[in-house]
Design an enzyme around this catalytic site. Structure first.
Site, PDB file in Angstrom:
ATOM      1  N   ARG A  88     -16.910   6.731  -6.009  1.00  0.00           N
ATOM      2  CA  ARG A  88     -17.610   6.805  -5.918  1.00  0.00           C
ATOM      3  C   ARG A  88     -18.316   6.121  -4.906  1.00  0.00           C
ATOM      4  O   ARG A  88     -19.313   5.504  -4.412  1.00  0.00           O
ATOM      5  CB  ARG A  88     -18.907   7.072  -7.084  1.00  0.00           C
ATOM      6  CG  ARG A  88     -19.826   8.195  -7.542  1.00  0.00           C
ATOM      7  CD  ARG A  88     -20.355   7.249  -9.325  1.00  0.00           C
ATOM      8  NE  ARG A  88     -21.882   8.588  -8.940  1.00  0.00           N
ATOM      9  CZ  ARG A  88     -21.091   9.409 -10.630  1.00  0.00           C
ATOM     10  NH1 ARG A  88     -20.345   9.529 -10.774  1.00  0.00           N
ATOM     11  NH2 ARG A  88     -22.369   9.650 -10.733  1.00  0.00           N
ATOM     12  N   ARG A 139     -29.082  13.984 -21.946  1.00  0.00           N
ATOM     13  CA  ARG A 139     -28.518  12.648 -21.349  1.00  0.00           C
ATOM     14  C   ARG A 139     -29.644  11.361 -21.430  1.00  0.00           C
ATOM     15  O   ARG A 139     -30.473  12.246 -20.956  1.00  0.00           O
ATOM     16  CB  ARG A 139     -27.861  12.706 -20.432  1.00  0.00           C
ATOM     17  CG  ARG A 139     -26.213  13.491 -20.338  1.00  0.00           C
ATOM     18  CD  ARG A 139     -25.452  13.902 -19.459  1.00  0.00           C
ATOM     19  NE  ARG A 139     -25.762  13.126 -18.257  1.00  0.00           N
ATOM     20  CZ  ARG A 139     -24.766  13.130 -17.000  1.00  0.00           C
ATOM     21  NH1 ARG A 139     -24.145  13.984 -16.558  1.00  0.00           N
ATOM     22  NH2 ARG A 139     -24.887  11.747 -16.060  1.00  0.00           N
TER      23      ARG A 139
HETATM   24  P1  ADP Z   1     -24.246  12.412 -12.194  1.00  0.00           P
HETATM   25  O1  ADP Z   1     -23.095  12.636 -11.207  1.00  0.00           O
HETATM   26  O2  ADP Z   1     -25.127  13.821 -12.270  1.00  0.00           O
HETATM   27  O3  ADP Z   1     -25.193  11.475 -11.378  1.00  0.00           O
HETATM   28  P2  ADP Z   1     -22.057  11.766 -14.097  1.00  0.00           P
HETATM   29  O4  ADP Z   1     -21.622  12.721 -15.491  1.00  0.00           O
HETATM   30  O5  ADP Z   1     -21.129  12.328 -12.582  1.00  0.00           O
HETATM   31  O6  ADP Z   1     -23.524  12.396 -13.345  1.00  0.00           O
HETATM   32  O7  ADP Z   1     -22.462   9.850 -14.651  1.00  0.00           O
HETATM   33  C1  ADP Z   1     -23.407   9.647 -14.734  1.00  0.00           C
HETATM   34  C2  ADP Z   1     -22.762   7.924 -14.972  1.00  0.00           C
HETATM   35  O8  ADP Z   1     -21.965   7.428 -14.888  1.00  0.00           O
HETATM   36  C3  ADP Z   1     -23.035   7.058 -13.576  1.00  0.00           C
HETATM   37  O9  ADP Z   1     -24.258   7.623 -13.286  1.00  0.00           O
HETATM   38  C4  ADP Z   1     -22.599   5.880 -13.453  1.00  0.00           C
HETATM   39  O10 ADP Z   1     -23.254   5.162 -14.317  1.00  0.00           O
HETATM   40  C5  ADP Z   1     -21.097   6.109 -13.836  1.00  0.00           C
HETATM   41  N1  ADP Z   1     -20.469   6.412 -13.728  1.00  0.00           N
HETATM   42  C6  ADP Z   1     -19.531   7.824 -13.363  1.00  0.00           C
HETATM   43  N2  ADP Z   1     -18.066   7.993 -12.508  1.00  0.00           N
HETATM   44  C7  ADP Z   1     -18.745   6.689 -12.192  1.00  0.00           C
HETATM   45  C8  ADP Z   1     -17.963   5.923 -11.041  1.00  0.00           C
HETATM   46  N3  ADP Z   1     -16.904   7.079  -9.756  1.00  0.00           N
HETATM   47  N4  ADP Z   1     -17.734   4.823 -10.929  1.00  0.00           N
HETATM   48  C9  ADP Z   1     -19.272   4.162 -11.172  1.00  0.00           C
HETATM   49  N5  ADP Z   1     -20.026   4.939 -12.003  1.00  0.00           N
HETATM   50  C10 ADP Z   1     -19.124   5.858 -12.722  1.00  0.00           C
END
Ligand code: ADP
Length: 286
Positions: A88, A139
């Site tokens: 990300r 969520r």
């Molecule tokens: P979405 O893609 O719908 O925002 P996710 O389930 O992928 O939902 O992620 C939810 C939350 O988990 C993010 O907003 C972040 O806080 C955290 N998160 C997930 N993946 C990462 C990542 N690779 N790096 C940092 N934070 C992450």
């Protein structure tokens, strides 16, 4: 097969990841799901991540990189994986490159689901409404405020990965606004190995040579119908300096008769023509 799905929240990464899992027998590695599981289990990392997630911010790189490093080493990930929500940030992408290199692994593709941001809010609102209607738990970060933050975080920290993977040549972009099945079909098409030697130019060349072969075949068949003298064509022409061909041409009508085909039954190519063409000629004459 090892893939990354890239796209803002609500782009459909989770849905497409599940379909890729079913089709390719790989595992879905969603850092969001893993962090939520850690939070639910009440681990120290999980509890720390929980607060950050609820605010819609990103969990520190070293936390998610450590989770992924462990996870891709597990037995079920050996056949391949689709990363959903990771990397990300650029440092996460660099860490992933290092992790894969250390293990002698490669990525097959990075698939970007391109979506219109204005529509994302609507999509997520619909998702929330549907989940509530089904009595499912929504969520904690699926609310307007956190969602806006998640989109901001995507724009600032994750969108640069599109350029990052475009530079490595691994990026494939799909229209994430298309219906779900159409997106799946497009991803399938992109992942299908290119058939060797099937470039457009080659296909066109092949078509042309097939057409040439068909022409030669027709010409040969015609010559055969005309009889042995007519088919002397080229050889005779070569031997007589061109006269042979003329002679062969002259011989043709006679040889047709010799072949025993009545003029009226010569078919389309014959002078008399088919019943249809004769009728046409008559109409035109009138
Ligand atoms: P979405 O893609 O719908 O925002 P996710 O389930 O992928 O939902 O992620 C939810 C939350 O988990 C993010 O907003 C972040 O806080 C955290 N998160 C997930 N993946 C990462 C990542 N690779 N790096 C940092 N934070 C992450």
């Amino acid at each position: 097969m090892r893939l990354i799905l890239l796209g803002p929240p609500g782009a459909g990464k989770g849905t497409q990841a599940q379909r890729l899992v079913a089709k390719h027998g790989i595992v879905q590695l969603s850092t969001g799901d893993m962090l939520r599981a850690a939070a639910a289990a009440g681990t120290p990392v999980g509890l720390r991540a929980k607060e950050i997630m609820e605010r819609g911010e990103l969990v520190p790189d070293e936390v998610v990189v450590a989770i992924i490093a462990d996870r891709i080493g597990e037995a079920d990930a050996r056949r391949g994986f689709v990363l959903d929500g990771f990397p990300r940030t650029v440092p996460q992408a660099e860490a992933l490159d290092r992790l894969l290199k250390e293990r002698g692994l490669d990525l097959d593709a990075v698939i970007e689901l391109k979506v219109d941001e204005a529509i994302l809010m609507k999509r997520i609102e619909t998702r929330i409404a549907e989940m509530t209607a089904r009595g499912e738990k929504v969520r904690a970060d699926d609310n307007a405020e956190a969602l806006k933050k998640r989109l901001d975080a995507y724009r600032a920290q994750t969108a640069p990965l599109v350029d990052y993977y475009a530079r490595t040549g691994q990026l494939k972009t799909v229209d994430g606004m298309a219906p779900i099945d159409a997106v799946t079909a497009e991803i399938d098409r992109l992942l299908r190995p290119a058939r060797p030697g099937r470039s457009r130019a080659k296909t066109a060349g092949r078509r042309a040579s097939r057409a040439r072969a068909a022409k030669t075949k027709t010409a040969r068949a015609r010559a055969a119908r005309r009889g042995p003298k007519a088919s002397r064509g080229k050889a005779a022409a070569r031997a007589t300096g061109g006269k042979g061909r003329k002679r062969a041409a002259k011989a043709a009508p006679g040889s047709r008769k010799k072949a025993g085909r009545p003029v009226a039954k010569r078919g389309r190519a014959g002078r008399a023509g088919t019943r249809k063409t004769r009728a046409k000629r008559l109409t035109r004459a009138r």
